[in-house]
Motif scaffolding. Structure first.
Motif, PDB file in Angstrom:
ATOM      1  N   LEU A 125       0.835  -1.208   0.000  1.00 44.43           N
ATOM      2  CA  LEU A 125       0.000   0.000   0.000  1.00 44.43           C
ATOM      3  C   LEU A 125       0.866   1.253   0.000  1.00 44.43           C
ATOM      4  CD1 LEU A 125      -3.316   0.827   1.512  1.00 44.43           C
ATOM      5  CD2 LEU A 125      -1.453   2.253   2.309  1.00 44.43           C
ATOM      6  N   THR A 126       1.889   1.263   0.843  1.00 45.72           N
ATOM      7  CA  THR A 126       2.744   2.454   0.950  1.00 45.72           C
ATOM      8  C   THR A 126       3.413   2.768  -0.390  1.00 45.72           C
ATOM      9  OG1 THR A 126       3.151   1.853   3.248  1.00 45.72           O
ATOM     10  CG2 THR A 126       4.614   3.501   2.292  1.00 45.72           C
TER      11      THR A 126
ATOM     12  N   MET B   3       2.180   2.259  -3.377  1.00 45.51           N
ATOM     13  CA  MET B   3       1.229   2.615  -4.440  1.00 45.51           C
ATOM     14  C   MET B   3       1.169   4.121  -4.652  1.00 45.51           C
ATOM     15  SD  MET B   3      -2.382   0.762  -3.704  1.00 45.51           S
ATOM     16  CE  MET B   3      -3.169   0.530  -5.304  1.00 45.51           C
TER      17      MET B   3
ATOM     18  N   GLU C 241      -1.460   5.500  -5.567  1.00 43.05           N
ATOM     19  CA  GLU C 241      -2.823   5.801  -5.098  1.00 43.05           C
ATOM     20  C   GLU C 241      -3.022   5.395  -3.643  1.00 43.05           C
ATOM     21  OE1 GLU C 241      -2.141   3.698  -7.558  1.00 43.05           O
ATOM     22  OE2 GLU C 241      -2.496   4.920  -9.351  1.00 43.05           O
ATOM     23  N   ARG C 242      -1.948   5.443  -2.830  1.00 36.65           N
ATOM     24  CA  ARG C 242      -2.060   4.944  -1.448  1.00 36.65           C
ATOM     25  C   ARG C 242      -3.109   5.695  -0.633  1.00 36.65           C
ATOM     26  NH1 ARG C 242       2.827   6.856  -2.289  1.00 36.65           N
ATOM     27  NH2 ARG C 242       3.305   8.940  -1.512  1.00 36.65           N
ATOM     28  N   ASN C 243      -3.262   7.013  -0.868  1.00 38.89           N
ATOM     29  CA  ASN C 243      -4.242   7.766  -0.077  1.00 38.89           C
ATOM     30  C   ASN C 243      -5.668   7.335  -0.404  1.00 38.89           C
ATOM     31  OD1 ASN C 243      -2.425   9.338   1.385  1.00 38.89           O
ATOM     32  ND2 ASN C 243      -2.183  10.757  -0.319  1.00 38.89           N
ATOM     33  N   ILE C 244      -5.883   6.974  -1.667  1.00 40.86           N
ATOM     34  CA  ILE C 244      -7.199   6.482  -2.075  1.00 40.86           C
ATOM     35  C   ILE C 244      -7.454   5.111  -1.457  1.00 40.86           C
ATOM     36  CG2 ILE C 244      -8.541   5.668  -4.052  1.00 40.86           C
ATOM     37  CD1 ILE C 244      -7.120   7.953  -5.671  1.00 40.86           C
ATOM     38  N   ALA C 245      -6.472   4.221  -1.572  1.00 37.34           N
ATOM     39  CA  ALA C 245      -6.629   2.883  -0.999  1.00 37.34           C
ATOM     40  C   ALA C 245      -6.889   2.986   0.505  1.00 37.34           C
ATOM     41  CB  ALA C 245      -5.395   2.032  -1.278  1.00 37.34           C
ATOM     42  N   GLN C 246      -6.113   3.833   1.183  1.00 33.80           N
ATOM     43  CA  GLN C 246      -6.289   4.005   2.621  1.00 33.80           C
ATOM     44  C   GLN C 246      -7.684   4.538   2.939  1.00 33.80           C
ATOM     45  OE1 GLN C 246      -4.550   2.974   5.149  1.00 33.80           O
ATOM     46  NE2 GLN C 246      -6.110   3.844   6.470  1.00 33.80           N
ATOM     47  N   ALA C 247      -8.181   5.431   2.084  1.00 31.64           N
ATOM     48  CA  ALA C 247      -9.510   6.005   2.322  1.00 31.64           C
ATOM     49  C   ALA C 247     -10.593   4.931   2.251  1.00 31.64           C
ATOM     50  CB  ALA C 247      -9.798   7.112   1.306  1.00 31.64           C
ATOM     51  N   LEU C 248     -10.395   3.940   1.387  1.00 34.30           N
ATOM     52  CA  LEU C 248     -11.410   2.886   1.220  1.00 34.30           C
ATOM     53  C   LEU C 248     -11.253   1.752   2.234  1.00 34.30           C
ATOM     54  CD1 LEU C 248     -11.540   2.442  -2.687  1.00 34.30           C
ATOM     55  CD2 LEU C 248     -12.673   4.148  -1.274  1.00 34.30           C
ATOM     56  N   ALA C 249     -10.162   1.758   2.990  1.00 32.19           N
ATOM     57  CA  ALA C 249      -9.854   0.621   3.864  1.00 32.19           C
ATOM     58  C   ALA C 249     -10.870   0.478   4.994  1.00 32.19           C
ATOM     59  CB  ALA C 249      -8.449   0.772   4.444  1.00 32.19           C
TER      60      ALA C 249
ATOM     61  N   TRP D  98      -8.785  -4.787   6.006  1.00 31.70           N
ATOM     62  CA  TRP D  98      -7.439  -4.195   5.950  1.00 31.70           C
ATOM     63  C   TRP D  98      -6.900  -3.908   7.353  1.00 31.70           C
ATOM     64  CZ3 TRP D  98      -3.540  -3.821   2.804  1.00 31.70           C
ATOM     65  CH2 TRP D  98      -2.518  -2.923   3.103  1.00 31.70           C
TER      66      TRP D  98
ATOM     67  N   MET E  62     -18.507   3.516   1.870  1.00 32.64           N
ATOM     68  CA  MET E  62     -17.709   2.699   2.788  1.00 32.64           C
ATOM     69  C   MET E  62     -18.523   2.539   4.073  1.00 32.64           C
ATOM     70  SD  MET E  62     -15.138   2.212   0.951  1.00 32.64           S
ATOM     71  CE  MET E  62     -15.825   2.685  -0.622  1.00 32.64           C
TER      72      MET E  62
ATOM     73  N   ALA F 183      -7.844   0.004  -5.994  1.00 35.07           N
ATOM     74  CA  ALA F 183      -7.723   0.314  -4.558  1.00 35.07           C
ATOM     75  C   ALA F 183      -8.492  -0.707  -3.722  1.00 35.07           C
ATOM     76  CB  ALA F 183      -8.212   1.727  -4.277  1.00 35.07           C
TER      77      ALA F 183
ATOM     78  N   MET G  78      -6.609  -3.746  -3.440  1.00 32.19           N
ATOM     79  CA  MET G  78      -5.489  -3.579  -2.496  1.00 32.19           C
ATOM     80  C   MET G  78      -5.920  -3.763  -1.051  1.00 32.19           C
ATOM     81  SD  MET G  78      -2.266  -2.796  -2.127  1.00 32.19           S
ATOM     82  CE  MET G  78      -1.869  -3.443  -0.519  1.00 32.19           C
ATOM     83  N   ILE G  79      -7.025  -3.151  -0.673  1.00 32.47           N
ATOM     84  CA  ILE G  79      -7.355  -3.125   0.758  1.00 32.47           C
ATOM     85  C   ILE G  79      -8.380  -4.191   1.144  1.00 32.47           C
ATOM     86  CG2 ILE G  79      -6.679  -0.732   1.215  1.00 32.47           C
ATOM     87  CD1 ILE G  79     -10.317  -1.660   0.658  1.00 32.47           C
TER      88      ILE G  79
ATOM     89  N   THR H 219      -6.531  11.604   4.459  1.00 35.70           N
ATOM     90  CA  THR H 219      -5.648  10.422   4.396  1.00 35.70           C
ATOM     91  C   THR H 219      -4.351  10.719   3.666  1.00 35.70           C
ATOM     92  OG1 THR H 219      -6.820   9.676   2.408  1.00 35.70           O
ATOM     93  CG2 THR H 219      -7.470   8.671   4.499  1.00 35.70           C
TER      94      THR H 219
END
Lengths: 350, 350
Positions: free
Chosen positions: A204-205, A207, A209-217, A221, B125, B185, B188-189, B348
């Motif tokens: 994730l770090t 990517m 698009e890490r901020n997007i992935a983190q937002a959807l987590a 996760w 989400m 994303a 990923m998560i 994020t």
């Protein structure tokens, strides 16, 4: 020795009054054992004495108290020094054990100190996210399981003494393993998954698009990366201490994930062909492998379980492998029934 | 249109009154919107009507209610049929959206039904381990984030309408993505980690010493395999719906784990050599990659956070990519400030 010829661990010495050692000392005192303890810094002594624990000024003083069992509860990295200080003063009568989470390495260190003839390894499945005597509690050991680790040279009476301390003194269950079986199982359920969790966090770090992935987590996760948030230096040390087992399991996992990638690609690249059909079957099979595990967990969660009890008898020569086979069957020893017999509960048969 | 020239989603039609659709309907009603709903079985209607939701007899009746927005909240597998029934009767005025967890596939299905000109994708989400209207609650959407998915042809006014429904009607945040960024994303998560959790459970199940490993398992193992315990058929469907993204990430993960196995082996096979030295450095580097992620999570857990607010302006031609870049910076839109401007919180940024 008591009436049944079973050795008794009446006086127990504890080196290290942190969370694990402190909780163990308090629980043993509560169950009527004499406990003598030492800590590398004396700050927990006032509280410990109030709890009925005798505290001494040096690790050498622990040996002078003539314990039946001495339990090393120091951090893994402090073990070699503790062993070096104990070796010249520890009476051969005393049985040495420990609570370290990696058993092969501790046995090597015990051997290097020349104390292998009186050693029986142990690892209690107890802990919390806190540390130090201040966080200790006798309840930390409620219904806990200990892995007791032995090798071909382990003295049977010393094993019985440690088993008595755990089953009667602490009121816990035991399984008896060799070091490698223990360390491989620990790699499976903790050390290797710590690497996997870290790899997920790394992915994730890395990517864009890490901020997007983190937002959807969400929960998936969060749970799968929780252990990646703990101190990475401690995780690294733990993984390196069990490197061979972790490496082998990482290879298996790497293969399983690559196989699944292949299957998903052949399924979607050729949606109606024979290859896709066969990929679909293999994907279905991948998701079916762990069905016995799912059923076991459902049983475990089903509420108050009456575990089946079994009697175990040792035929004399092969007690190590007899007890290892019992552990493989999912049996946990809860009681010593005589010099060569035990009562076990069937706890984890899957 | 309101005073600022912003479109208003006054009447909202909801197809599917399960956990997600039911909670959305109740929240929109609570915030003063008119909600007309249909469910494939009428059993939740009595409760829904008591909550102020107008319930109708068929999905076609939803179209007849002349909604500004129609939200498909049916399961993914029911979408093609729902779209086929709506296509002949849905007024071009109505904007179509959905809450599906895979966006590329839904857009393909919308296109197949000939409804792409009025479609804006969405994925809230929000969720819980329960399902059905009986488990629904307006609070399910408290502080929730929605991914809103658009493509080059998405109508800007329809996007604003869906954004109004989410930000004002539901009181939630949005990030604006293209389908592939969303689905990658999500892989990923969630989707890829589900495969990893299943592979871990498979690895344990396949071990001859599985009962021993299970006996030693604690929090790390429990958390990392929790999602492997959910219905494997549902997980498989989810993974197959996002197969390309999942396969790519599984390959990355497979490589990361194999690399780590190599490093651990060269470190322990040659403990004092140059190769071991270099392996040790690389292992250290592996555990350092996710440090920004650890710091972000520590910040997120640090308590009541005052998020920075930023203003976003759309220059007209490139609104999709402007908003995607904003999402990449970790900004979540919380308010429409005019036809071409938004207020966002930096949520994020890692």
């Amino acid at each position: 020795m008591n009436n049944e010829g079973l050795p008794n661990a009446d006086t127990i010495a504890i080196a290290g009054l942190g969370l694990i050692g402190g909780s163990l000392a308090r629980r043993l005192v509560a169950n009527g054992r004499r406990v003598v303890a030492w800590n590398h810094r004396p700050h927990p002594y006032e509280q410990a004495r109030a709890a009925g624990i005798e505290c001494v000024g040096s690790i050498e003083d622990l040996a002078l108290a003539k314990p039946d069992v001495l339990v090393l509860c120091t951090p893994l990295k402090a073990m070699p020094q503790a062993l070096a200080r104990l070796a010249p003063v520890l009476d051969p009568h005393a049985t040495l054990t420990d609570v370290g989470s990696v058993k092969g390495q501790v046995r090597d260190e015990v051997r290097a100190a020349g104390l292998e003839d009186r050693y029986v390894g142990a690892h209690p499945m107890a802990g919390s996210e806190f540390s130090g005597y201040g966080a200790s509690s006798p309840e930390l050991y409620d219904d806990a399981l200990w892995a007791v680790t032995v090798d071909d040279d382990t003295d049977y009476d010393r094993f019985l003494l440690v088993a008595d301390m755990i089953c009667t003194g602490v009121g816990n269950r035991i399984i008896v393993l060799d070091d490698d079986t223990h360390d491989c199982a620990a790699a499976m359920i903790s050390h290797m998954p710590h690497v996997v969790a870290t790899a997920l966090a790394n992915e994730l770090t890395d990517m864009p698009e890490r901020n997007i992935a983190q937002a959807l987590a969400a929960g998936c996760w969060r749970d799968m990366t929780r252990v990646a948030l703990t101190d990475p230096d401690r995780t690294r040390a733990m993984v390196e201490e069990d490197a061979t087992n972790v490496a082998e399991l990482l290879r298996h996992m790497s293969g399983r994930l690559a196989d699944m990638a292949d299957l998903l690609e052949s399924e979607s690249s050729d949606a109606r062909g024979e290859a896709a059909e066969s990929a679909r079957d293999s994907i279905r099979a991948f998701f079916a492998v762990a069905q016995p595990y799912r059923e076991f967990k459902a049983w475990q969660r089903s509420g108050d379980i009456d575990y089946d009890e079994v009697s175990l008898s040792i035929d004399g020569g092969e007690w190590q492998s007899d007890l290892l086979e019992s552990a493989k069957r999912g049996e946990h020893i809860i009681r010593l029934a005589g010099r060569e017999s035990f009562v076990a509960q069937v706890r984890t048969a899957l």
